[in-house]
Motif scaffolding. Sequence first.
Motif, short mmCIF file in Angstrom:
data_model
loop_
_atom_site.label_atom_id
_atom_site.label_comp_id
_atom_site.label_asym_id
_atom_site.label_seq_id
_atom_site.Cartn_x
_atom_site.Cartn_y
_atom_site.Cartn_z
N PHE B 4 -46.63 -68.76 -42.27
CA PHE B 4 -45.04 -68.79 -42.60
C PHE B 4 -44.74 -70.25 -43.42
N ASP B 5 -43.70 -69.92 -44.27
CA ASP B 5 -43.48 -71.53 -44.73
C ASP B 5 -41.90 -71.24 -45.18
N LEU B 6 -41.20 -72.43 -45.04
CA LEU B 6 -39.73 -72.77 -45.46
C LEU B 6 -39.92 -73.39 -46.69
N SER B 7 -39.27 -73.25 -47.79
CA SER B 7 -39.62 -73.88 -49.16
C SER B 7 -38.30 -74.24 -49.74
N GLY B 8 -38.18 -75.48 -50.37
CA GLY B 8 -37.04 -75.53 -51.10
C GLY B 8 -37.14 -75.39 -52.77
N GLU B 9 -38.38 -75.03 -52.73
CA GLU B 9 -38.87 -74.88 -54.22
C GLU B 9 -39.04 -73.35 -54.47
N THR B 10 -38.94 -72.98 -55.93
CA THR B 10 -39.02 -71.64 -56.00
C THR B 10 -40.61 -71.02 -55.63
N VAL B 11 -40.35 -70.11 -55.14
CA VAL B 11 -41.66 -69.49 -54.50
C VAL B 11 -42.68 -69.02 -55.49
N ASP B 12 -44.35 -69.54 -55.47
CA ASP B 12 -45.26 -68.89 -56.25
C ASP B 12 -45.69 -67.66 -55.73
N ILE B 13 -45.30 -66.58 -56.26
CA ILE B 13 -45.73 -65.58 -55.73
C ILE B 13 -47.03 -64.82 -56.02
N ALA B 14 -47.46 -65.52 -57.26
CA ALA B 14 -48.82 -65.04 -57.52
C ALA B 14 -50.10 -65.69 -56.55
N GLU B 66 -47.00 -61.48 -34.30
CA GLU B 66 -46.81 -60.39 -33.84
C GLU B 66 -47.06 -58.93 -34.77
N ALA B 67 -46.83 -59.35 -36.01
CA ALA B 67 -46.88 -58.07 -36.84
C ALA B 67 -48.37 -57.75 -36.93
N ILE B 68 -49.16 -58.71 -37.05
CA ILE B 68 -50.81 -58.61 -37.12
C ILE B 68 -51.11 -57.99 -35.83
N ALA B 69 -50.60 -58.32 -34.78
CA ALA B 69 -51.22 -57.84 -33.73
C ALA B 69 -50.68 -56.36 -33.20
N ARG B 70 -49.57 -56.17 -33.56
CA ARG B 70 -48.91 -54.92 -33.34
C ARG B 70 -49.42 -53.76 -34.47
N TYR B 71 -49.55 -54.09 -35.75
CA TYR B 71 -49.83 -52.89 -36.54
C TYR B 71 -51.52 -53.27 -36.95
N GLY B 72 -52.21 -54.15 -36.59
CA GLY B 72 -53.60 -54.21 -36.83
C GLY B 72 -53.76 -54.52 -38.39
N VAL B 73 -52.83 -55.33 -39.02
CA VAL B 73 -53.03 -55.52 -40.36
C VAL B 73 -53.92 -56.75 -40.43
N ASP B 74 -54.61 -56.71 -41.88
CA ASP B 74 -55.56 -57.79 -42.27
C ASP B 74 -54.68 -59.19 -42.06
N ASP B 75 -53.79 -59.53 -42.88
CA ASP B 75 -53.05 -60.70 -43.01
C ASP B 75 -51.50 -60.42 -43.67
N VAL B 76 -50.77 -61.43 -43.28
CA VAL B 76 -49.54 -61.53 -43.49
C VAL B 76 -49.05 -62.76 -43.91
N ARG B 77 -48.20 -62.94 -45.13
CA ARG B 77 -47.56 -64.14 -45.64
C ARG B 77 -46.06 -64.15 -45.85
N CYS B 78 -45.14 -65.12 -45.40
CA CYS B 78 -44.15 -65.15 -45.68
C CYS B 78 -43.40 -66.46 -45.97
N VAL B 79 -42.50 -66.53 -46.96
CA VAL B 79 -41.89 -67.84 -47.43
C VAL B 79 -40.18 -67.36 -47.42
N HIS B 80 -39.42 -68.26 -46.73
CA HIS B 80 -38.05 -68.40 -46.76
C HIS B 80 -37.57 -69.44 -47.36
N ARG B 81 -36.73 -69.40 -48.35
CA ARG B 81 -36.20 -70.24 -49.10
C ARG B 81 -35.05 -71.09 -48.39
N VAL B 82 -35.03 -72.40 -48.61
CA VAL B 82 -33.82 -73.22 -48.08
C VAL B 82 -33.22 -73.89 -49.37
N GLY B 83 -32.05 -74.23 -49.35
CA GLY B 83 -31.52 -75.04 -50.14
C GLY B 83 -30.44 -74.05 -51.30
N GLN B 84 -30.28 -74.66 -52.41
CA GLN B 84 -29.44 -73.79 -53.20
C GLN B 84 -29.99 -72.89 -53.96
#
Lengths: 80, 505
Positions: B4-14, B66-84
């Motif tokens: 998980f990450d919080l980022s003040g920059e544009t997210v690099d989706i690729a 929790e998501a990995i344990a609950r649904y048995g998925v291989d991996d998860v990533r999430c970025v939430h933006r902060v700032g303007q």
Amino acid sequence: MITVTLQYFAQLREQAGAGGERLTTTAGSLGDLYDELRARHGFSLPADALKVAVNTQFSDWGRPLCDGDTIVFIPPVAGG
Amino acid sequence: MSRFDLSGETVDIAALRASLQSSGSGGFCTFEGWVRDSNDGRDVDGLDYEAYDALARAEGERILQEAIARYGVDDVRCVHRVGQLHVGDLAVWIGVAAAHRDEAFRACRYVIDEIKHRLPIWKKEHYLDGDTAWVACTHEHEHARHDSPPAPFTPDYSRQTRLKEVGEAGQAKLGAARVLVIGAGGLGCPVLSYLAGAGVGTLGIIDGDRLEASNLHRQTMYDARDVGAFKARLAAKRIAALNPTVAVQTWTEPLHAGNATEVFAQFDLVVECTDDMGSRYLSNDAALLAGKPLILASVHQYEGQLQVVSARPGASCLRCLWPHEPAPGLAGSCAESGVLGPVPGVLGALQAAEALKILLDIPRQDDGVLLLYNLLDHTSQRLSIDPASGCAAHGGCVEVARRAMARAQNLSLSFNQLDDAIAAGFTLVDVREPREIALEPLDAPSRQCPSSQVGDRLAELAGDRVLLVCASGRRSDYAARVLREKGLGDVHSLAGGVNALNRSA
């Protein structure tokens, strides 16, 4: 001539097409007996890959046969 | 590494997407939250996100775990933006990789709902009319309709504690016990189910295979929708559902001579449930060296064998019966010979019963026997093993195991990629069958020689540093041993074979 009862397990049962048989033989030892059976049934396993038991006791291949023996050939199996 | 990450920059989706790519994942699901141009009927120009940084990161990480344990998925990533942010900007990105789409969708939904609900993030909306307002992100949370979270569960072991040989004291022994189960297949399913149900405190599960449809007739812990997923992970999920008080550790790679003894040492008891002869011998040797009891079973069509290796001085072991591992193919397998589903079920239940008896110190019959069960005619035989006729003539079981382990450690080598082996001076010899090679050729120059023929082609291999390669490492291990016995010194086997290369890629 000696008559013995043979039991086959796993691959041997499959290759012999039966779980056992009664056999009259001139084989002098368990090893000779297995060679005879291997030629007859085309068993793929060599004797050193098997265990042999006589009258529910494991035995070595040099043991002579006695009339009325129940002889069991047991290969290792891998399924799970 | 944090997911998980919080980022003040544009997210690099690729980059995020690439970080989730894996050959084992068949479904990938993303969710993007964007800044929209209105909220509650007011026109929005943009907004500021503000987060309580440390808490948001910790909570975000927890949600993904929790998501990995609950649904048995291989991996998860999430970025939430902060700032303007402006209208149309990406505010949150979630990506989930899983064996199948269903769990990917469900995990993705879970993550966004929980983030909205739990993360300490606030937004200040800027309206076109020049006004601004702080809006709690959580107010948008519609109470999610996930599978209801696990209710607190208190196990009830009364049906077994009623047995006078078990009682509360026995139950406490089980709760403190650590049992390693190698192979989560036809034998492993009943073993794991019964031991988890009985309240064994810690279960280790080792299985490098993924579930196949052909497993389902005998591997009763799994569902049709699980095909393609690692069995070790599926079994862990099933155990969590059956008895959440059991702690589970999983390995999705088979043990090898380099780590088996060390892993065994972490447990009180080991149950060998694989369909792999090489694994059986490795387990036998590791159990003797670590001094841990081992319960072996195997099946063939309608019959099975059971042997307990107590690892006590003077007791017998697998090598007392069959000193050397038979050539691959000679011992048969469920795939080649077929097996009726309940046969491993019966033998696995016997293994579970032996395991519980050992853990509970319930008086047992002598361990020095090989049990044969035939489910066609319901005959069974108990054949006594005379320890004096086995390894005793070769220095005893532990000494025989130590020599076998040393040979195995020297024999198989791990490489992340074949180029590394070539750089180390090895000539690669692919010992798979031609049809297998055609399906998945090696990505490095190699010679070809099927494992069954290596013994006849000594002359071609002599003089080179040879690394034999097969699919799983089983055939190459065996072929390397054959070549060493014939006098070739510098012959090795690629540990884990092509499967291990694929995993490390």
